[in-house]
Write a protein that holds these residues in place. Structure first.
Motif, short mmCIF file in Angstrom:
data_model
loop_
_atom_site.label_atom_id
_atom_site.label_comp_id
_atom_site.label_asym_id
_atom_site.label_seq_id
_atom_site.Cartn_x
_atom_site.Cartn_y
_atom_site.Cartn_z
N ASP A 1 -5.06 7.81 -2.10
CA ASP A 1 -4.45 9.77 -1.37
C ASP A 1 -6.10 10.19 -1.56
O ASP A 1 -7.66 9.67 -2.23
N ARG A 2 -5.47 10.99 -0.28
CA ARG A 2 -6.74 11.66 0.05
C ARG A 2 -7.35 12.92 -1.02
O ARG A 2 -8.54 13.58 -1.40
N ASP A 3 -6.66 13.78 -1.75
CA ASP A 3 -6.40 14.41 -2.85
C ASP A 3 -6.78 13.80 -4.85
O ASP A 3 -5.72 13.09 -5.04
N PRO A 4 -8.06 13.47 -4.71
CA PRO A 4 -8.15 13.40 -6.39
C PRO A 4 -7.44 13.66 -7.16
O PRO A 4 -7.43 12.75 -8.10
N GLY A 5 -6.79 14.56 -7.21
CA GLY A 5 -6.13 15.65 -8.79
C GLY A 5 -5.42 14.52 -8.48
O GLY A 5 -4.31 13.64 -9.63
N ALA A 6 -4.68 13.87 -7.16
CA ALA A 6 -3.39 13.25 -6.81
C ALA A 6 -3.39 12.00 -7.83
O ALA A 6 -2.60 11.17 -8.71
N LEU A 7 -4.92 10.84 -7.55
CA LEU A 7 -5.02 10.20 -8.12
C LEU A 7 -5.51 10.39 -9.72
O LEU A 7 -4.14 9.18 -10.06
N VAL A 8 -5.48 11.48 -10.52
CA VAL A 8 -5.59 11.27 -11.61
C VAL A 8 -4.20 11.14 -12.48
O VAL A 8 -4.01 10.64 -13.49
N LEU A 9 -3.60 12.22 -11.75
CA LEU A 9 -1.90 12.10 -12.34
C LEU A 9 -1.04 10.79 -12.16
O LEU A 9 -0.50 10.28 -12.57
N ALA A 10 -1.49 10.18 -11.12
CA ALA A 10 -0.68 8.98 -10.58
C ALA A 10 -1.03 7.71 -11.33
O ALA A 10 -0.45 6.83 -12.22
N LEU B 1 1.29 5.41 -13.38
CA LEU B 1 1.89 4.25 -13.43
C LEU B 1 0.69 3.01 -14.45
O LEU B 1 0.70 2.06 -14.16
N ALA B 2 0.45 4.03 -14.89
CA ALA B 2 -0.35 2.94 -16.53
C ALA B 2 0.49 2.05 -16.87
O ALA B 2 0.24 0.53 -17.20
N PRO B 3 2.00 2.47 -17.65
CA PRO B 3 2.83 1.32 -17.75
C PRO B 3 2.45 -0.41 -16.43
O PRO B 3 3.16 -1.24 -17.36
N VAL C 1 0.64 -1.57 0.35
CA VAL C 1 0.36 0.07 0.10
C VAL C 1 0.83 1.30 -0.34
O VAL C 1 1.58 1.35 1.24
N ASP C 2 0.87 1.88 -1.07
CA ASP C 2 1.04 3.44 -0.91
C ASP C 2 -0.09 4.12 -0.42
O ASP C 2 -0.80 4.54 -1.08
N ALA C 3 -0.01 4.92 0.95
CA ALA C 3 -0.80 5.17 1.22
C ALA C 3 -1.16 7.19 0.98
O ALA C 3 -1.50 7.55 1.65
N THR C 4 0.37 7.26 0.42
CA THR C 4 0.15 8.78 0.62
C THR C 4 1.15 8.67 -0.93
O THR C 4 2.02 9.61 -2.10
N LEU C 5 -0.11 8.18 -2.05
CA LEU C 5 -0.05 8.05 -3.55
C LEU C 5 1.25 9.67 -4.58
O LEU C 5 1.72 9.23 -5.38
N GLY C 6 0.74 10.55 -3.77
CA GLY C 6 0.73 12.02 -4.31
C GLY C 6 0.79 11.73 -6.94
O GLY C 6 -0.02 11.16 -6.84
N ALA C 7 1.99 11.70 -7.06
CA ALA C 7 2.42 11.61 -8.04
C ALA C 7 2.65 10.10 -8.62
O ALA C 7 3.49 9.76 -9.74
N GLY C 8 2.82 9.65 -7.42
CA GLY C 8 3.18 8.04 -7.99
C GLY C 8 4.67 7.65 -7.62
O GLY C 8 5.38 6.53 -8.54
N VAL D 1 -5.97 2.27 -7.31
CA VAL D 1 -5.70 3.51 -6.92
C VAL D 1 -7.24 3.42 -6.44
O VAL D 1 -8.41 3.63 -6.79
N LEU D 2 -6.88 4.00 -4.81
CA LEU D 2 -8.38 4.55 -4.61
C LEU D 2 -8.15 5.81 -3.83
O LEU D 2 -7.26 6.34 -3.44
N HIS D 3 -9.02 6.52 -3.68
CA HIS D 3 -9.36 7.51 -2.57
C HIS D 3 -9.83 7.72 -1.60
O HIS D 3 -11.19 6.96 -1.30
N GLY D 4 -9.36 8.25 -1.04
CA GLY D 4 -9.63 7.89 0.88
C GLY D 4 -8.14 8.67 1.57
O GLY D 4 -6.84 8.69 1.17
N ARG D 5 -8.63 8.05 2.74
CA ARG D 5 -7.88 8.87 3.64
C ARG D 5 -6.89 8.02 4.60
O ARG D 5 -7.35 6.69 4.23
N PHE D 6 -6.38 7.97 5.77
CA PHE D 6 -5.55 7.32 6.36
C PHE D 6 -5.96 5.93 6.89
O PHE D 6 -6.62 5.68 7.81
N SER D 7 -7.11 7.23 7.65
CA SER D 7 -8.48 6.70 8.35
C SER D 7 -9.42 5.64 8.02
O SER D 7 -9.77 5.44 8.24
#
Ligand SMILES: C[S@@+](CC[C@H](N)C(=O)[O-])C[C@H]1O[C@@H](n2cnc3c(N)ncnc32)[C@H](O)[C@@H]1O
Length: 310
Positions: free
Chosen positions: A68-77, A81-83, A42-49, A90-96
């Motif tokens: 990642d809790r930031d929906p924008g980061a998920l699009v980027l990552a 990571l498509a290759p 699990v990468d809990a802080t995906l960011g730009a991947g 990829v999932l949207h959510g918080r640590f909690s």
């Protein structure tokens, strides 16, 4: 450096030249996690991947669930990571929400969890997110702009004393009382609309920048951002969730950028019934990395293996 299970250096990919966020201590992080070819991480802080890509490249066949809790980061990552195809989810959510997000994805146990705390360069550089004092933006600071309370609403909600306490505790700002008073006065005068207004109010309280020093608004912005996103509460939830979802022998690796965060991780790993630390002291970046990537300057990397019992 006291690192176990070192992964060969050539297996860590170089970041693309156009990387929107240069990941910190990537080689060291991957070495500590030592991903297996059939492992799930699990990468809990995906960011730009960036870190996720390094894990995937280090162990062909390994899978990564990026959160990642930031929906924008998920699009980027997702694009970056498509290759890696089906090996990435990829999932949207918080640590909690980590345990429930993994359960929703049909995963009860994973082999490793990584977290690279704080904000990404994308979040910092986008004035509209309101996290930077370098450009005018709304006083927002939410990592997830779809939910929660903005920094401006928080300032309005808090009395001077409570705002001062927050700035002192999370920003370690010595002149927190003056800072809180100047911010509230600016708001009362109708002069607190943008991040530049907020910076101006802080400078009024603490004075202008010193030669070679940090911007006078740094500590206050950090404190407000940490409060808006409940960053310490989220980190505590992550440590607990990781203890629940890791297989015995699985690794939790955390990159902290704030002394309160690092202290919390250190305290978590001191529970020897649950955790076996993999490093005695936190790993920090080399001078060369700090020169390439100034964000690495305050990074502290700790990792521990989940014990079988409890
Ligand atoms: C420093 S960046 C991670 C960068 C990433 N390691 C990379 O290589 O690009 C931190 C990311 O974690 C996310 N984040 C921070 N706190 C979070 C939390 N409590 N839950 C989920 N995501 C979080 C932020 O939105 C941000 O995108």
């Amino acid at each position: 450096m006291n690192v176990v299970n070192v992964v060969p250096m050539r297996s860590i990919p170089r970041a693309p030249p156009s990387d929107p966020h240069a990941p910190v201590l990537t080689r060291e992080l991957v070495s500590l996690v030592a991903p297996k070819k059939d492992g799930v991480y699990v990468d809990a802080t995906l960011g730009a991947g960036g870190h996720a890509a390094a894990l995937l490249a280090a162990a062909p066949g390994a899978r990564v669930v990026g959160i990642d809790r930031d929906p924008g980061a998920l699009v980027l990552a997702r694009g970056r990571l498509a290759p890696f195809g089906e090996r990435v989810r990829v999932l949207h959510g918080r640590f909690s929400e980590l345990s429930s997000a993994l359960a929703g994805a049909g995963l009860a146990r994973v082999d490793g969890v990584i977290a690279d705390l704080g904000v990404s360069s994308m979040q910092l550089d986008d004035a509209a997110r309101g996290m930077s004092f370098r450009a005018a933006g709304p006083i927002d600071m939410r990592m997830d702009p779809t939910t929660g309370v903005t920094a401006r609403a928080l300032i309005d909600d808090l009395h001077d004393d409570a705002l001062a306490e927050l700035v002192a505790r999370l920003g370690e700002e010595r002149r927190a009382r003056r800072v809180a008073r100047c911010i509230k006065q600016a708001a009362a005068r109708g002069e607190l609309e943008t991040t530049l207004d907020l910076r101006r109010a802080v400078v009024r309280a603490v004075g202008p920048a010193r030669l070679g020093g940090i911007d006078p608004a740094t500590r206050t912005f950090q404190a407000l951002r940490m409060a808006v996103n409940d960053e310490l509460g989220e980190l505590a939830a992550l440590c607990e969730a990781a203890a629940q979802v890791l297989v015995p022998g699985g690794v939790l690796a955390v990159l902290a950028f704030h002394s309160l965060e690092d202290r919390l991780v250190k305290r978590t790993f001191s529970d020897r019934a649950r955790w076996q630390p993999l490093v005695r002291k936190p790993i920090t970046a080399s001078d060369a990395e700090v020169e390439r990537n100034p964000r690495a300057r305050s990074a502290k990397l700790r990792a521990a293996r989940r014990e079988a019992a409890s």
